[in-house]
Design a protein around this motif. Structure first.
Motif, mmCIF file in Angstrom:
data_model
loop_
_atom_site.group_PDB
_atom_site.id
_atom_site.type_symbol
_atom_site.label_atom_id
_atom_site.label_comp_id
_atom_site.label_asym_id
_atom_site.label_seq_id
_atom_site.Cartn_x
_atom_site.Cartn_y
_atom_site.Cartn_z
ATOM 1 N N LYS A 92 -12.035 -14.978 -0.870
ATOM 2 C CA LYS A 92 -10.948 -14.810 -1.839
ATOM 3 C C LYS A 92 -11.208 -15.604 -3.107
ATOM 4 N N ARG A 93 -11.834 -16.767 -2.975
ATOM 5 C CA ARG A 93 -12.134 -17.596 -4.147
ATOM 6 C C ARG A 93 -13.115 -16.887 -5.089
ATOM 7 N N TYR A 94 -13.912 -15.998 -4.520
ATOM 8 C CA TYR A 94 -14.888 -15.259 -5.330
ATOM 9 C C TYR A 94 -14.368 -13.875 -5.738
ATOM 10 N N GLY A 95 -13.155 -13.537 -5.334
ATOM 11 C CA GLY A 95 -12.618 -12.224 -5.642
ATOM 12 C C GLY A 95 -13.254 -11.116 -4.840
ATOM 13 N N VAL A 96 -13.760 -11.441 -3.640
ATOM 14 C CA VAL A 96 -14.439 -10.478 -2.771
ATOM 15 C C VAL A 96 -13.521 -10.096 -1.609
ATOM 16 N N GLU A 97 -13.459 -8.805 -1.299
ATOM 17 C CA GLU A 97 -12.619 -8.337 -0.193
ATOM 18 C C GLU A 97 -13.351 -8.464 1.136
ATOM 19 N N VAL A 98 -12.570 -8.575 2.220
ATOM 20 C CA VAL A 98 -13.141 -8.744 3.558
ATOM 21 C C VAL A 98 -12.571 -7.697 4.511
ATOM 22 N N ASP B 101 -2.285 -10.103 9.988
ATOM 23 C CA ASP B 101 -1.914 -10.445 8.619
ATOM 24 C C ASP B 101 -1.931 -11.942 8.349
ATOM 25 N N GLU B 102 -2.240 -12.741 9.364
ATOM 26 C CA GLU B 102 -2.382 -14.178 9.154
ATOM 27 C C GLU B 102 -3.839 -14.588 8.976
ATOM 28 N N LEU B 103 -4.751 -13.620 9.074
ATOM 29 C CA LEU B 103 -6.175 -13.928 8.960
ATOM 30 C C LEU B 103 -6.656 -13.968 7.515
ATOM 31 N N GLY B 104 -5.928 -13.291 6.633
ATOM 32 C CA GLY B 104 -6.321 -13.276 5.229
ATOM 33 C C GLY B 104 -7.249 -12.140 4.857
ATOM 34 N N CYS B 105 -7.445 -11.176 5.756
ATOM 35 C CA CYS B 105 -8.354 -10.068 5.481
ATOM 36 C C CYS B 105 -7.648 -8.955 4.715
ATOM 37 N N VAL C 57 -12.986 -16.358 11.087
ATOM 38 C CA VAL C 57 -12.720 -15.337 10.070
ATOM 39 C C VAL C 57 -11.696 -15.797 9.029
ATOM 40 N N LYS C 58 -10.779 -16.631 9.436
ATOM 41 C CA LYS C 58 -9.769 -17.126 8.487
ATOM 42 C C LYS C 58 -10.460 -17.912 7.370
ATOM 43 N N LYS C 59 -11.416 -18.725 7.747
ATOM 44 C CA LYS C 59 -12.143 -19.529 6.763
ATOM 45 C C LYS C 59 -13.047 -18.652 5.904
ATOM 46 N N VAL D 279 -17.163 -8.584 8.469
ATOM 47 C CA VAL D 279 -17.372 -9.673 9.424
ATOM 48 C C VAL D 279 -16.866 -9.235 10.785
ATOM 49 N N SER D 280 -17.639 -9.499 11.813
ATOM 50 C CA SER D 280 -17.172 -9.257 13.180
ATOM 51 C C SER D 280 -16.232 -10.393 13.575
ATOM 52 N N HIS D 281 -14.998 -10.048 13.887
ATOM 53 C CA HIS D 281 -14.066 -11.068 14.371
ATOM 54 C C HIS D 281 -14.615 -11.649 15.670
ATOM 55 N N MET D 282 -15.113 -10.778 16.532
ATOM 56 C CA MET D 282 -15.844 -11.188 17.732
ATOM 57 C C MET D 282 -17.123 -10.361 17.778
#
Length: 422
Positions: A222-228, A244-248, A214-216, A201-204
């Motif tokens: 994460k619910r699907y077990g997929v990495e970002v 590290d607060e984005l969840g990626c 991107v946080k969403k 995903v492009s953050h911008m």
């Protein structure tokens, strides 16, 4: 000279000790009482900042997105590092090179998020992203998701792993003017299957300046077990956030863009528990490092650039992250709000202030972007870049903190006249 003495000698060339930086510090201190949102439009302050840049008089530079050239304070410090490294020669490389690089990485982590052993200094965002894509443990039939609007050469890397490993690439579209965050999240979620391994995903988005939620997206994946993996080429030191607060799981950036580091510096973040699963793009000096150093060996490289990252950080911290973000956002909306409702002009960037910052894209109905860029340069002495890609038709406009509203008035006038001529 012993190691400690050498490190002390390097301190004498730091940006913070220079006369020009002390002058900058006094300027910032004199305006410290003004909130960042108000200071964004205080031209007396920004004119003083502008004085620290050497600007070509030939044209108005509105193409800072490719490379934000560095202010004179950082440039002089960088040149001093080059001289010092040339003076020290192999001694430097065999003694304090890695210690200094580790300290710089730690400083980046402290400022932009992550721990020091999760942050690597690379050469640019492309290298950072390619390290993850090429080193990911793909299997035949695995699926990757990215967007048509993502950076072209990174899409090509996904194509290469498709040819090599049989990965299936699924490409989504990001709306130019989304009605909600959920509309964007859904575009990625609808593409997920049980075979999906990685989403980029492009953050911008680099061609429009749209900031994605991107946080969403990371939370959904994460619910699907997929990495970002996030492409943040334009984000660090552009607007304020912590990686590290984005969840990626992975993050990449080019430090030569908005942090204004000399060319040849990028950043790679890999979440600690993901490091061991990525195969190095190039063999490390020592195999099986327990941290991100396993992914970060490129041989002998220009270490003066690594050292100059500290000087760029000094400058950035002195300006202030919120001051810079507010200034860039102010400049973008200063011109884009003036042309959004003019017939024949298409602003290809959302009008919501939270969905963009300094970058925006504008087109003229019926005009090829390449021709548009040529007219802006030849007739109005405005340098920018035409983009005709992934449904985006227009010129990308990227001012920097030294840009003035008066210069942007020239752009507004040019766009108005060009729209009338069609």
């Amino acid at each position: 000279m012993n190691k400690r003495a050498f490190l002390k000698s390097l301190a004498f060339t730091s940006l913070a000790s220079s006369a020009s930086f002390k002058a900058l510090s006094k300027t910032v201190e004199a305006y410290a009482h003004i909130p960042a949102s108000e200071l964004a439009s205080d031209e007396d302050f920004w004119e003083k900042i502008r004085a620290g840049y050497r600007l070509k008089p030939d044209y108005i530079n509105l193409e800072n997105g490719y490379y934000c050239f560095i202010p004179q304070e950082t440039l002089e410090a960088y040149i001093a590092w080059i001289r010092e490294i040339n003076y020290q020669g192999s001694w430097y490389f065999r003694t304090v090179q890695w210690e200094n690089k580790d300290k710089t990485a730690a400083r980046l982590a402290n400022l932009f998020g992550g721990t020091p052993d999760e942050i690597a200094i690379t050469r640019n965002a492309t290298e950072s992203l390619d390290t993850i894509i090429s080193g990911y443990p793909w299997g035949k039939g695995d699926e990757a998701i990215f967007a048509h609007q993502d950076y072209g050469s990174i899409q090509n890397m996904f194509e290469l792993v498709s040819r090599r490993y049989g990965v299936v690439n699924k490409i989504v579209d990001v709306p130019l003017h989304p009605k909600s965050d959920e509309e964007i999240v859904k575009a990625y979620e609808d593409a997920i299957t049980p075979k999906t391994k990685l989403i980029m995903v492009s953050h911008m988005i680099n061609i429009t300046g749209q900031i994605l939620p991107v946080k969403k997206i990371c939370s959904m994946a994460k619910r699907y077990g997929v990495e970002v993996m996030l492409d943040g080429a334009h984000c660090i030191a552009h607007f304020d956030f912590k990686i590290d607060e984005l969840g990626c799981d992975y993050y990449a950036c080019s430090l030569h863009k908005w942090l204004s580091v000399p060319l040849g510096a990028g950043l790679l973040y890999v979440k600690k528990d993901k490091i061991s699963k990525i195969w190095p793009l190039m063999a490390p000096y020592e195999l099986d490092h327990p941290n991100i150093k396993n992914l970060n060996h490129t041989g002998t490289h220009p270490v003066a650039t690594d050292l100059a990252i500290n000087n760029a950080i000094d400058y950035y911290e002195k300006i202030g992250s919120k001051r810079k973000e507010e200034r860039l956002r102010y400049l973008q909306f200063y011109w884009s709000d003036k042309v959004r409702d003019i017939p024949g002009i298409m602003v290809n960037t959302p009008s919501d202030h939270e969905r963009s910052c300094g970058i925006a894209n504008v087109g003229i109905s019926g005009m090829d972007p390449g021709e548009m860029a040529k007219i802006l340069m030849n007739k109005y002495k405005i340098y920018t870049v035409g983009i005709n890609y992934a449904g985006v038709v227009g010129c990308r406009i990227t001012p920097n903190i030294y840009t003035t509203p008066t210069e942007l008035d020239v752009l507004v006038k040019a766009l108005q006249e060009m729209a009338k001529s069609i």
